[in-house]
Design a protein around this motif. Structure first.
Motif, mmCIF file in Angstrom:
data_model
loop_
_atom_site.group_PDB
_atom_site.id
_atom_site.type_symbol
_atom_site.label_atom_id
_atom_site.label_comp_id
_atom_site.label_asym_id
_atom_site.label_seq_id
_atom_site.Cartn_x
_atom_site.Cartn_y
_atom_site.Cartn_z
ATOM 1 N N GLN A 157 0.825 -1.218 0.000
ATOM 2 C CA GLN A 157 0.000 0.000 0.000
ATOM 3 C C GLN A 157 0.858 1.266 0.000
ATOM 4 O O GLN A 157 0.683 2.182 0.806
ATOM 5 C CB GLN A 157 -0.960 -0.007 1.190
ATOM 6 C CG GLN A 157 -2.027 -1.090 1.101
ATOM 7 C CD GLN A 157 -2.886 -0.949 -0.166
ATOM 8 O OE1 GLN A 157 -3.590 0.044 -0.340
ATOM 9 N NE2 GLN A 157 -2.804 -1.944 -1.054
ATOM 10 N N ILE A 158 1.766 1.319 -0.940
ATOM 11 C CA ILE A 158 2.673 2.462 -1.076
ATOM 12 C C ILE A 158 1.986 3.539 -1.911
ATOM 13 O O ILE A 158 1.597 3.301 -3.054
ATOM 14 C CB ILE A 158 3.995 2.010 -1.716
ATOM 15 C CG1 ILE A 158 4.730 1.072 -0.760
ATOM 16 C CG2 ILE A 158 4.859 3.205 -2.086
ATOM 17 C CD1 ILE A 158 5.861 0.307 -1.386
ATOM 18 N N ALA A 167 8.214 0.172 8.304
ATOM 19 C CA ALA A 167 8.860 -1.106 8.613
ATOM 20 C C ALA A 167 8.333 -2.185 7.672
ATOM 21 O O ALA A 167 7.135 -2.234 7.363
ATOM 22 C CB ALA A 167 8.585 -1.485 10.067
ATOM 23 N N GLY A 168 9.240 -3.017 7.185
ATOM 24 C CA GLY A 168 8.850 -4.125 6.328
ATOM 25 C C GLY A 168 8.790 -3.803 4.856
ATOM 26 O O GLY A 168 8.524 -4.678 4.035
ATOM 27 N N VAL A 169 9.050 -2.544 4.479
ATOM 28 C CA VAL A 169 9.081 -2.165 3.065
ATOM 29 C C VAL A 169 10.510 -2.271 2.551
ATOM 30 O O VAL A 169 11.443 -1.746 3.159
ATOM 31 C CB VAL A 169 8.551 -0.730 2.852
ATOM 32 C CG1 VAL A 169 8.753 -0.294 1.403
ATOM 33 C CG2 VAL A 169 7.079 -0.649 3.239
ATOM 34 N N SER A 170 10.686 -2.963 1.438
ATOM 35 C CA SER A 170 12.012 -3.159 0.850
ATOM 36 C C SER A 170 12.123 -2.322 -0.424
ATOM 37 O O SER A 170 11.311 -2.463 -1.337
ATOM 38 C CB SER A 170 12.228 -4.640 0.527
ATOM 39 O OG SER A 170 13.495 -4.853 -0.045
ATOM 40 N N VAL A 171 13.144 -1.455 -0.467
ATOM 41 C CA VAL A 171 13.303 -0.467 -1.527
ATOM 42 C C VAL A 171 14.474 -0.837 -2.432
ATOM 43 O O VAL A 171 15.532 -1.255 -1.958
ATOM 44 C CB VAL A 171 13.541 0.934 -0.923
ATOM 45 C CG1 VAL A 171 13.764 1.966 -2.030
ATOM 46 C CG2 VAL A 171 12.374 1.341 -0.027
ATOM 47 N N VAL A 215 16.559 0.145 2.066
ATOM 48 C CA VAL A 215 17.081 -0.188 0.735
ATOM 49 C C VAL A 215 17.670 -1.598 0.738
ATOM 50 O O VAL A 215 18.525 -1.929 1.558
ATOM 51 C CB VAL A 215 18.141 0.841 0.282
ATOM 52 C CG1 VAL A 215 18.846 0.359 -0.991
ATOM 53 C CG2 VAL A 215 17.488 2.199 0.033
ATOM 54 N N ALA A 216 17.199 -2.414 -0.205
ATOM 55 C CA ALA A 216 17.678 -3.797 -0.309
ATOM 56 C C ALA A 216 18.943 -3.885 -1.136
ATOM 57 O O ALA A 216 19.814 -4.717 -0.865
ATOM 58 C CB ALA A 216 16.590 -4.668 -0.936
ATOM 59 N N GLU A 233 13.483 -10.007 -8.835
ATOM 60 C CA GLU A 233 12.344 -9.917 -7.923
ATOM 61 C C GLU A 233 12.759 -9.501 -6.518
ATOM 62 O O GLU A 233 12.271 -10.024 -5.512
ATOM 63 C CB GLU A 233 11.558 -11.227 -7.920
ATOM 64 C CG GLU A 233 10.963 -11.546 -9.283
ATOM 65 C CD GLU A 233 10.015 -12.723 -9.269
ATOM 66 O OE1 GLU A 233 10.068 -13.524 -8.307
ATOM 67 O OE2 GLU A 233 9.233 -12.840 -10.224
ATOM 68 N N MET A 234 13.641 -8.534 -6.462
ATOM 69 C CA MET A 234 14.061 -7.968 -5.187
ATOM 70 C C MET A 234 13.192 -6.761 -4.856
ATOM 71 O O MET A 234 12.839 -5.971 -5.726
ATOM 72 C CB MET A 234 15.527 -7.549 -5.243
ATOM 73 C CG MET A 234 16.491 -8.680 -5.505
ATOM 74 S SD MET A 234 18.219 -8.131 -5.507
ATOM 75 C CE MET A 234 18.433 -7.704 -3.767
ATOM 76 N N GLY A 235 12.837 -6.607 -3.588
ATOM 77 C CA GLY A 235 12.174 -5.414 -3.110
ATOM 78 C C GLY A 235 10.690 -5.332 -3.398
ATOM 79 O O GLY A 235 10.124 -6.102 -4.178
#
Length: 360
Positions: A157-158, A167-171, A215-216, A233-235
């Motif tokens: 839900q960005i 928290a938990g969002v990978s950029v 940031v991943a 399929e990262m982030g």
């Protein structure tokens, strides 16, 4: 100075899964007849290309995600010339490209996404100091902005920059040390913070620090970041330019990616210049000037719009306006000062980016 061990910046040797070949990455040069999927991995290797003896060669050294635009423009320009013209392209992180030219890559023209990269070449005596006056609109034929690309149904839900700090969002984003696009990403988030927090630097830094903590991976260029997000399929979210997001969404339609326009973002001016130290030696100055000047012609401006870049020709922009949602943007120089000031304050070793990027 930042500890780069956690960066996970990809090294210069990478596997191009889409093409099934391995390249030593540095600066990709391709003939106008070459084909490459839009979101394919940034090569960044200067690959040798054979040219006909009777053709005049132009080398366009450009930033990472402009390749599709110039692949479309190059044959149109070449077909307009009385002489045979072989146009080659080189793409990579904008600052890496500028350094390559400064260190000897024989570019006839440079088409960048940040004026400071061209100013570097001015300081080296390679580009005329009046380059911005040589072409319309301070030598900027099109603009863009930074937006967000998320996965199907936007599971996290960005909706805006502050959601990247949750928290938990990978950029996924490119590395501001090597990529002009990534610097715009950083400035977009920072400018949003100043706008949102009424110019409160402390709150802004806290927001951007949290975004950077999520940031991943930092890739060396914007196209590499796209590959990490789409193919590896990262982030959960990719911070990238409007044109790269639109082209990627279209190219990978089966992944049902979604584009999120933040409420406030940075305007990207994409300047171009002739590298006169090279063209005067080769005798290609007039041809190089014509190549760049042609970017303001209606056919080129339409190609620009079709590639989801915002043309400066108001009539063309109006014709393709449905491609470009309304978004409030700011000029980085209006908010942060000159590019020299921006680079010193934010991106030199030990400056604000390094301070905020350190994971605590």
């Amino acid at each position: 100075m930042i500890n780069y061990q956690w960066y996970r910046v990809k090294n210069n040797e990478s596997i191009i899964k889409l093409l099934g070949i391995s390249l030593l990455a540095f600066s990709s040069v391709s003939l106008i007849s070459g084909c490459q999927k839009a979101p394919a991995k940034a090569d960044e290797q200067a690959s040798a290309s054979s040219t006909k003896n009777d053709a005049t060669t132009l080398l366009n050294v450009s930033y990472d995600v402009s390749r599709d635009l110039y692949k479309a423009y190059n044959p149109i320009f070449a077909n307009q010339q009385k002489q045979k013209v072989d146009i080659q392209q080189s793409h990579g992180g904008s600052s890496k490209q500028a350094l390559s030219v400064a260190n000897g890559l024989k570019a006839d023209v440079v088409t960048m996404n940040q004026s400071s990269d061209i100013e570097l070449l001015v300081k080296k005596g390679l580009v005329d100091k009046n380059w911005q006056q040589a072409l319309p609109n301070n030598a900027v034929p099109y603009t863009s902005t930074m937006i967000l690309l998320v996965r199907e149904n936007n599971p996290k839900q960005i909706k805006d920059w502050d959601d990247l700090a949750k928290a938990g969002v990978s950029v996924v984003v490119a590395n501001p040390k090597t990529s002009g696009t990534a610097r715009y990403a950083f400035l977009g988030a920072y400018g949003y913070g100043l706008h949102h927090f009424n110019n409160d630097e402390t709150k802004t830094k806290a927001l951007v620090h949290q975004i950077l903590s999520n940031v991943a991976v930092y890739d060396s260029g914007a196209r590499g970041a796209t590959t990490s997000f789409v193919q590896r399929e990262m982030g959960d979210v990719l911070i990238t330019t409007e044109n790269e997001a639109q082209i990627t969404k279209k190219e990978f339609a089966d992944k049902h990616l979604q584009i999120v326009y933040p409420s406030y973002s940075v305007k990207i001016n994409n300047p171009v210049a002739v590298v006169k130290s090279v063209t005067e030696q080769k005798g290609t100055t007039a041809l190089a000037q014509a190549y760049l000047k042609g970017l303001w012609d209606t056919p080129a401006q339409e190609i620009i719009a079709k590639n989801y870049l915002r043309p400066v020709d108001t009539a063309v922009f109006s014709k393709y306006q449905t491609r470009f949602p309304v978004i409030t943007t700011f000029e980085p120089n209006d908010v942060f000062g000159s590019w020299d000031e921006i680079m010193t304050k934010f991106f030199k070793d030990g400056a604000i980016f390094d301070q905020l990027a350190v994971k605590k």
